[in-house]
Write a protein that holds these residues in place. Structure first.
Motif, mmCIF file in Angstrom:
data_model
loop_
_atom_site.group_PDB
_atom_site.id
_atom_site.type_symbol
_atom_site.label_atom_id
_atom_site.label_comp_id
_atom_site.label_asym_id
_atom_site.label_seq_id
_atom_site.Cartn_x
_atom_site.Cartn_y
_atom_site.Cartn_z
ATOM 1 N N LEU A 383 0.828 -1.233 -0.135
ATOM 2 C CA LEU A 383 -0.025 0.171 -0.009
ATOM 3 C C LEU A 383 0.829 1.237 -0.118
ATOM 4 C CD1 LEU A 383 -2.408 -1.882 0.398
ATOM 5 C CD2 LEU A 383 -3.407 -0.224 2.373
ATOM 6 N N GLU A 384 1.872 1.353 0.845
ATOM 7 C CA GLU A 384 2.951 2.259 0.828
ATOM 8 C C GLU A 384 3.501 2.639 -0.608
ATOM 9 O OE1 GLU A 384 4.171 3.838 3.889
ATOM 10 O OE2 GLU A 384 5.363 5.354 3.001
ATOM 11 N N ALA A 385 3.757 1.616 -0.976
ATOM 12 C CA ALA A 385 4.617 1.391 -2.489
ATOM 13 C C ALA A 385 3.564 2.257 -3.694
ATOM 14 C CB ALA A 385 4.957 0.196 -3.046
ATOM 15 N N PHE A 386 2.274 1.836 -3.674
ATOM 16 C CA PHE A 386 1.236 2.428 -4.289
ATOM 17 C C PHE A 386 0.889 4.033 -3.931
ATOM 18 C CE2 PHE A 386 -3.247 3.368 -5.007
ATOM 19 C CZ PHE A 386 -3.279 3.286 -6.494
ATOM 20 N N LEU A 387 0.744 4.201 -2.575
ATOM 21 C CA LEU A 387 0.354 5.414 -2.196
ATOM 22 C C LEU A 387 1.260 6.570 -2.225
ATOM 23 C CD1 LEU A 387 -2.019 4.562 0.841
ATOM 24 C CD2 LEU A 387 -2.759 5.423 -1.614
ATOM 25 N N GLU A 388 2.647 6.106 -2.105
ATOM 26 C CA GLU A 388 3.609 7.048 -1.827
ATOM 27 C C GLU A 388 4.788 7.071 -2.835
ATOM 28 O OE1 GLU A 388 3.482 9.162 0.450
ATOM 29 O OE2 GLU A 388 1.694 8.465 1.443
ATOM 30 N N GLY A 389 4.933 5.669 -3.838
ATOM 31 C CA GLY A 389 5.970 5.713 -4.570
ATOM 32 C C GLY A 389 7.406 5.764 -3.882
ATOM 33 N N GLY A 390 8.334 5.937 -4.750
ATOM 34 C CA GLY A 390 9.657 6.166 -4.211
ATOM 35 C C GLY A 390 10.327 4.574 -4.611
ATOM 36 N N LYS A 391 11.380 4.677 -5.169
ATOM 37 C CA LYS A 391 12.198 3.493 -5.809
ATOM 38 C C LYS A 391 12.733 2.728 -4.435
ATOM 39 C CE LYS A 391 15.647 2.356 -8.587
ATOM 40 N NZ LYS A 391 16.606 2.646 -9.433
ATOM 41 N N GLU A 392 12.928 3.534 -3.464
ATOM 42 C CA GLU A 392 13.617 2.831 -2.193
ATOM 43 C C GLU A 392 12.654 1.973 -1.903
ATOM 44 O OE1 GLU A 392 12.648 5.877 -2.445
ATOM 45 O OE2 GLU A 392 11.784 6.417 -0.684
ATOM 46 N N ILE A 393 11.338 2.054 -1.736
ATOM 47 C CA ILE A 393 10.378 1.098 -1.149
ATOM 48 C C ILE A 393 10.387 -0.087 -2.022
ATOM 49 C CG2 ILE A 393 7.856 0.675 -1.143
ATOM 50 C CD1 ILE A 393 7.513 3.482 -0.406
ATOM 51 N N LEU A 394 10.747 -0.179 -3.309
ATOM 52 C CA LEU A 394 10.967 -1.551 -4.011
ATOM 53 C C LEU A 394 12.222 -1.937 -3.439
ATOM 54 C CD1 LEU A 394 10.052 -0.393 -7.712
ATOM 55 C CD2 LEU A 394 8.635 -1.492 -6.036
ATOM 56 N N PHE A 395 13.321 -1.388 -3.250
ATOM 57 C CA PHE A 395 14.595 -1.969 -2.832
ATOM 58 C C PHE A 395 14.210 -2.708 -1.430
ATOM 59 C CE2 PHE A 395 18.414 -1.810 -0.181
ATOM 60 C CZ PHE A 395 19.295 -2.146 -1.141
ATOM 61 N N GLU A 396 13.314 -2.003 -0.459
ATOM 62 C CA GLU A 396 13.126 -2.391 0.898
ATOM 63 C C GLU A 396 12.448 -3.732 0.605
ATOM 64 O OE1 GLU A 396 13.653 -1.064 4.221
ATOM 65 O OE2 GLU A 396 15.181 -0.071 3.143
ATOM 66 N N TRP A 397 11.625 -3.863 -0.490
ATOM 67 C CA TRP A 397 10.768 -5.198 -0.564
ATOM 68 C C TRP A 397 11.618 -6.222 -0.875
ATOM 69 C CZ3 TRP A 397 5.509 -6.186 -0.364
ATOM 70 C CH2 TRP A 397 4.959 -7.282 -1.099
ATOM 71 N N LEU A 398 12.855 -6.021 -1.429
ATOM 72 C CA LEU A 398 13.802 -6.976 -1.825
ATOM 73 C C LEU A 398 15.182 -7.260 -0.859
ATOM 74 C CD1 LEU A 398 13.648 -7.040 -5.704
ATOM 75 C CD2 LEU A 398 12.574 -8.761 -4.089
ATOM 76 N N VAL A 399 15.251 -6.101 -0.167
ATOM 77 C CA VAL A 399 16.482 -6.281 0.331
ATOM 78 C C VAL A 399 16.942 -7.422 1.677
ATOM 79 C CG1 VAL A 399 16.164 -4.675 2.258
ATOM 80 C CG2 VAL A 399 18.630 -4.973 1.598
ATOM 81 N N ASP A 400 15.866 -7.905 2.262
ATOM 82 C CA ASP A 400 15.974 -8.932 3.053
ATOM 83 C C ASP A 400 15.310 -10.159 2.713
ATOM 84 O OD1 ASP A 400 17.032 -7.172 4.786
ATOM 85 O OD2 ASP A 400 15.333 -6.573 5.786
ATOM 86 N N ASP A 401 15.319 -10.282 1.216
ATOM 87 C CA ASP A 401 14.574 -11.534 0.782
ATOM 88 C C ASP A 401 15.685 -12.675 0.627
ATOM 89 O OD1 ASP A 401 13.901 -13.154 -1.676
ATOM 90 O OD2 ASP A 401 12.215 -12.069 -1.815
ATOM 91 N N PRO A 402 15.288 -13.790 0.885
ATOM 92 C CA PRO A 402 16.257 -14.895 0.823
ATOM 93 C C PRO A 402 16.917 -15.300 -0.551
ATOM 94 C CG PRO A 402 14.174 -15.736 1.387
ATOM 95 C CD PRO A 402 13.849 -14.364 1.390
ATOM 96 N N ARG A 403 16.115 -14.741 -1.601
ATOM 97 C CA ARG A 403 16.650 -14.910 -2.981
ATOM 98 C C ARG A 403 17.710 -13.522 -3.371
ATOM 99 N NH1 ARG A 403 10.837 -14.416 -5.473
ATOM 100 N NH2 ARG A 403 10.766 -12.893 -3.950
#
Lengths: 432, 432
Positions: A383-403
């Motif tokens: 929801l934050e990604a949709f409402l606020e945008g910001g590339k750093e949010i996409l980064f946060e989505w993946l930074v702690d991902d096991p892949r």
């Protein structure tokens, strides 16, 4: 629903024409007197409605498959969207920018043109979109999913129970619901379930394994159901078993171990099977429309209205037929430990006055902590990604991902996805 | 505090004797008339107290270093305890079974023997332990941490501001606090801060880099502070910069990039530096006690009571000296969007009547979503692990971790840790 008007709306003219003719044909077969309309103008469809049903997927399956392929090129098996407790393939959250926008725009239209209408949010992601619409509009929104009904059917069948004779209360979040009450009359059926696991599941499993060789979508009674029960303490229902942690989804091998030889619903083969089936269904509908010798009813041998709760909800509200229906609505105290402004999935009494949450449910802390809270975090991120945008949010989505092996991989996959021709607007949203 | 009695308690006789003599010597140097007692009986120490200060670490640094070494053998750099938003090395959460038990037992003793006492929880993990005690006892507990004070000092110094002239409000969770108000009089200092980053940070960085070559603990103004500000939108204070995602902590190389050539506070070298310094401090105390020619005051050239908020809290309550102090207490509405039963860190008015939360604070959704909510999930998991046990909870802690390659790795590290001689009781707790 005799005498009511149903307006079908689509941006694809051919598809709209087909489904319009299909509906008319079915209506005449069953001698209903529903008045069907069709339009390519959304506002016209929504204006002065009592109910608006959103089943739209922005883009198309192909669009998401393209994002999935790009993700996999950078090491993100099944796509950057598939993460712990969000492993269901058509549940587009972090990369669902257009889907969120469409659902919210529809809700804004309802707010403006039919402020008293009920918006039935059937298109996924039901959790995110019901929450979004509930938070950002005044629309009376209900999220609906058939997962509870198909799951209940399959579990009852597996245990040799008559679905109509049991109490089977499942609560939580959409695709993350758990049986808190499982009874026949006053008899708790959990002991029977445990006995079934111990004594009958091994042989049941063999039959199931044979079935999933040709039907990867039969997941409700997979070993994941048993393992989730043992891990979290309650029975997971419907699409919940397609969810879970990386324990069940780490790679294809892992998926095969848990979901059978094709890797289950949300594996490369399973998902292809599903998409192919969808295409075949669309073909069937076209054929029925064009061939006067085929009756629509022949497509639905036993369940003419399917297991979807859409018609029951409309019936309950429009005709004041008080019913208990599995709905997704903002929590507002229904489940302890979940914030009020998060859409929960619960059985609620529905009648002409709407949805009544007349009791407070409880989930074990283990389920709240390990299955619900992490899922809410991802919902908030989407929801934050949709409402606020910001590339750093996409980064946060993946930074702690096991892949994720390193930051560069994250940067590269984000850039590749945002560079897609189809994602121009989305890229602007995220890059500013 | 003239005329009061301070009872020192330790299970280690030699250490107790040393610190008792140290306290008496210091007291006589500064001509206080505090009455010092010592005991190895915890209940005796706690009985009829007005304040109980818990600074105990169950086990020892060596015990945790042993668990860290075993974790690293199985691929978990810095230990299974170090995860996103919990990267601070002495903040023992998931493997803190004995630490949680000790803190809770102390709280139970306070409840029984000094029910009106204030329990000052200084020992980490302050977030987890303040929440645990707040939830499971009736004790008046305040969690205290010096991070805010040392962070404020370092940031003010870097920007050339006089600490005493600024308003510097930081709120959030312990080790996860963010500056929501940064002012001099009515002037917002955030524009100054941004200018400082743009114009002065590059040269400031060079000086900082030289300093951390020999002192890896100087983290408050590291590039992580700047990067966190740019990512999340507010200035992180104190130990917050030691926290964060795997972006800053993925491996030693990453840590060196962000925290300087030794890898910062929570790297193998940095942490060894800290533990060695602790040992040296203990040696100094021993020397002071044994050498009549050294004055205690010589150890504290300028800050005799340090930056810890412990004495100010006692002064505020015991002497009704109304003060604003950085405390950790159950939220109860202080910060929007955080559950009421989670310990938040905020500046609060403290006086004879206790801690007053007289206003409601807000954090930007980006910080709530990406820095606070994930940390609360881990806190809940650590509490669930302590309160409920179950090996599957340790599995859940690691299954979605970026260091995890497969389930076997998780099983192996858990078994290795639970097989340690020191962890017999802990193993029973988790294995049942």
């Amino acid at each position: 629903m005799n005498g009511s008007t149903v307006t079908l709306m689509d941006i694809n003219k051919e598809r709209l024409e087909t489904i319009y003719r299909f509906a008319k044909k079915y209506s005449s077969e069953v001698k209903s007197n529903i008045n069907f309309q069709k339009t390519m103008d959304r506002k016209e469809a929504i204006k002065d409605s009592d109910f608006v049903i959103n089943v739209a997927m922005a883009g198309s399956h192909e669009y998401y498959e393209k994002m999935r392929a790009i993700s996999e090129k950078y090491g993100y098996f099944r796509g950057i969207n598939s993460v712990e407790w969000n492993m269901v393939s058509d549940y587009h959250t972090i990369w669902g920018y257009y889907q969120f926008k469409l659902a919210q725009d529809i809700a804004f239209d309802v707010e403006a043109l039919s402020p008293d209408a009920w918006l039935l949010q059937v298109a996924n992601p039901v959790l995110e979109l019901t929450t979004l619409i509930g938070r950002t509009t005044k629309v009376k929104v209900i999220g609906l999913c058939d997962g509870y009904y198909t799951g209940r059917r399959d579990i009852a069948k597996a245990l040799g129970l008559n679905e109509k004779e049991i109490t089977f209360v499942a609560i939580g979040l959409n695709h993350d619901i758990w049986v808190t009450e499982f009874k026949k009359g006053n008899e708790d059926l959990y002991p029977l379930f445990r006995e079934w696991i111990d004594k009958e599941y091994p042989s049941f499993y063999k039959t199931w394994y044979e079935e999933v060789k040709s039907n990867p979508l039969a997941v409700h009674v997979s070993p994941v159901m048993v393992d989730m029960y043992k891990t979290y303490g309650l029975i997971p229902v419907g699409d919940t078993v397609r969810n879970g942690t990386w324990k069940y989804h780490r790679d294809l091998e892992t998926k095969k171990k848990w979901y059978g030889p094709l890797g289950g619903f949300d594996s490369p083969e399973g998902w292809k099977f599903y998409l192919d089936r969808e295409k075949k269904e669309a073909e069937k509908i076209k054929n029925v429309v064009e061939d006067p010798n085929i009756r629509v009813s022949s497509l639905f041998p036993s369940e003419p209205i399917g297991l979807d709760p859409v018609v029951p909800v409309i019936n309950a509200i429009a005709n004041d037929k008080k019913s208990i229906i599995q709905v997704n609505v903002l929590n507002n105290g229904a489940i302890d430990g979940i914030p009020n402004d998060v859409a929960v999935e619960i059985p609620a009494v529905v009648d002409a006055k709407g949805v009544h949450i007349d009791k407070s449910y409880k989930l074990p802390t283990k389920i709240l902590n390990f299955a619900i809270r992490p899922r809410i975090v991802r919902m908030e991120w989407a929801l934050e990604a949709f409402l606020e945008g910001g590339k750093e949010i996409l980064f946060e989505w993946l930074v702690d991902d096991p892949r994720t092996k390193n930051d560069q991989q994250v940067e590269e996959v984000i850039n590749a996805l945002l560079s897609m021709e189809e994602n121009k607007e989305m890229a602007k949203h995220f890059r500013g």
